[in-house]
Design a protein around this motif. Sequence first.
Motif, PDB file in Angstrom:
ATOM      1  N   ALA A 119      85.338  33.487  39.378  1.00  0.00           N
ATOM      2  CA  ALA A 119      85.796  34.017  40.675  1.00  0.00           C
ATOM      3  C   ALA A 119      86.294  35.454  40.528  1.00  0.00           C
ATOM      4  O   ALA A 119      85.941  36.339  41.329  1.00  0.00           O
ATOM      5  N   VAL A 120      87.097  35.696  39.500  1.00  0.00           N
ATOM      6  CA  VAL A 120      87.634  37.043  39.281  1.00  0.00           C
ATOM      7  C   VAL A 120      86.505  38.026  38.985  1.00  0.00           C
ATOM      8  O   VAL A 120      86.497  39.160  39.484  1.00  0.00           O
ATOM      9  N   CYS A 121      85.526  37.592  38.176  1.00  0.00           N
ATOM     10  CA  CYS A 121      84.413  38.475  37.819  1.00  0.00           C
ATOM     11  C   CYS A 121      83.573  38.838  39.039  1.00  0.00           C
ATOM     12  O   CYS A 121      83.218  40.007  39.230  1.00  0.00           O
ATOM     13  N   LEU A 122      83.246  37.850  39.868  1.00  0.00           N
ATOM     14  CA  LEU A 122      82.399  38.132  41.032  1.00  0.00           C
ATOM     15  C   LEU A 122      83.129  38.995  42.058  1.00  0.00           C
ATOM     16  O   LEU A 122      82.541  39.923  42.637  1.00  0.00           O
ATOM     17  N   LEU A 123      84.403  38.701  42.278  1.00  0.00           N
ATOM     18  CA  LEU A 123      85.188  39.545  43.187  1.00  0.00           C
ATOM     19  C   LEU A 123      85.346  40.948  42.624  1.00  0.00           C
ATOM     20  O   LEU A 123      85.255  41.946  43.350  1.00  0.00           O
ATOM     21  N   LEU A 335      84.159  44.887  33.939  1.00  0.00           N
ATOM     22  CA  LEU A 335      84.085  43.442  34.153  1.00  0.00           C
ATOM     23  C   LEU A 335      84.331  42.679  32.852  1.00  0.00           C
ATOM     24  O   LEU A 335      84.951  41.617  32.851  1.00  0.00           O
ATOM     25  N   TRP A 336      83.840  43.205  31.746  1.00  0.00           N
ATOM     26  CA  TRP A 336      84.054  42.577  30.442  1.00  0.00           C
ATOM     27  C   TRP A 336      85.548  42.489  30.123  1.00  0.00           C
ATOM     28  O   TRP A 336      86.047  41.459  29.709  1.00  0.00           O
ATOM     29  N   VAL A 337      86.255  43.605  30.324  1.00  0.00           N
ATOM     30  CA  VAL A 337      87.707  43.619  30.095  1.00  0.00           C
ATOM     31  C   VAL A 337      88.395  42.662  31.056  1.00  0.00           C
ATOM     32  O   VAL A 337      89.299  41.905  30.672  1.00  0.00           O
ATOM     33  N   LEU A 338      87.969  42.663  32.316  1.00  0.00           N
ATOM     34  CA  LEU A 338      88.576  41.812  33.335  1.00  0.00           C
ATOM     35  C   LEU A 338      88.421  40.332  32.988  1.00  0.00           C
ATOM     36  O   LEU A 338      89.378  39.548  33.076  1.00  0.00           O
TER      37      LEU A 338
END
Length: 355
Positions: A119-123, A335-338
């Motif tokens: 969810a966090v990655c897609l957002l 996104l990788w870090v996130l």
Amino acid sequence: MQLSPTRTLPSRLLVRGADVLPGVLVTAAIAVVSTGIGALVPVLGSAVPAIVLGVLLSVIRPRVMARHDRADARIQPGIAYSGKFLLQLAVVLLGVQLSVGSIAQVGLDSLPIMLTTLAVCLLGAWALGRMLRTERRLTTLIGVGTGICGASAIAAVAPVIGAASAEIAYAVSTIFLFNILAVVVFPLIGHALSLDPHTFGLFAGTAVNDTSSVVAAASVFSTAALGYAVVVKLVRTLMIIPISVGLSVMEAHRSTDGRRLTGRRVAKLVPWFLVGFVIVALINSTGIIPDAPRAVLVQASVFLITMALAGIGLSTDIPALRRAGWRPLALGGMLWVLVTVTALGTIAVTAALRG
């Protein structure tokens, strides 16, 4: 007259086979070389060498084929066939790696982390993509590749959203770069945080995308972390299904100018290869597929993906890659870090709640 298509089916299949065979042989040859490279350098796998070799050949192909237009025209249908149909067939065979038992084994332990990071990655992809002004389809590919399972997710989603070869090539290369960084950095993070093998397996299986990179990162940390990391990664593959269906609905909604989508129309949007993926996974859950044939099917799925990426590489629009610039790469890094931070944070929170 109605029986005519049935009567002519064998001859039409033969004609189609003859049409695509030359190009398929080319992608198969690249796949064989790439598989050899992957065997020599396991962390690379076979997918990245295939797409790199394909892109390199696409650069020299116009010069080599300049005086052989007829030969170039003969291989083109098979290259397109590899990049589309064989890619979809590979997704179907990926289902043989999963079973209800393996899903239950991972169970509630990994589901909160998987869902939260996805969810966090897609957002994050949506927000950061808008901020960086990256192209919509490329943003989607990098988002699902980072959030789900790298090249396999990109392979499943690309035909759903109609992604171009250059976009697929850029997305796969971006995901690969940060997977390599994960192999080096994640074991250091695990030791610095004093993670036990089970927890590190959960972390690596959730935050690293490609199977070969998951294996490499877990092996560097501890052999005890390896088995669980791979199971978590494989179960993440299931997320391809709801994401692909959701994207199918969004694409249909966009193309129909906001007209209402009924349940029947939504059902028709589900790609055939996702249905096949589920069916194969369910069959595998029954235990009727012996270990030896299952291993062959797993290898077949990997080889087909390698062939498909070779075809995509050969079809890549190099000027389009140049036009994409640095922004998609920056998106992949963010996104990788996130995902990494979210995975570690969610693991800490769930561990604290369980006391």
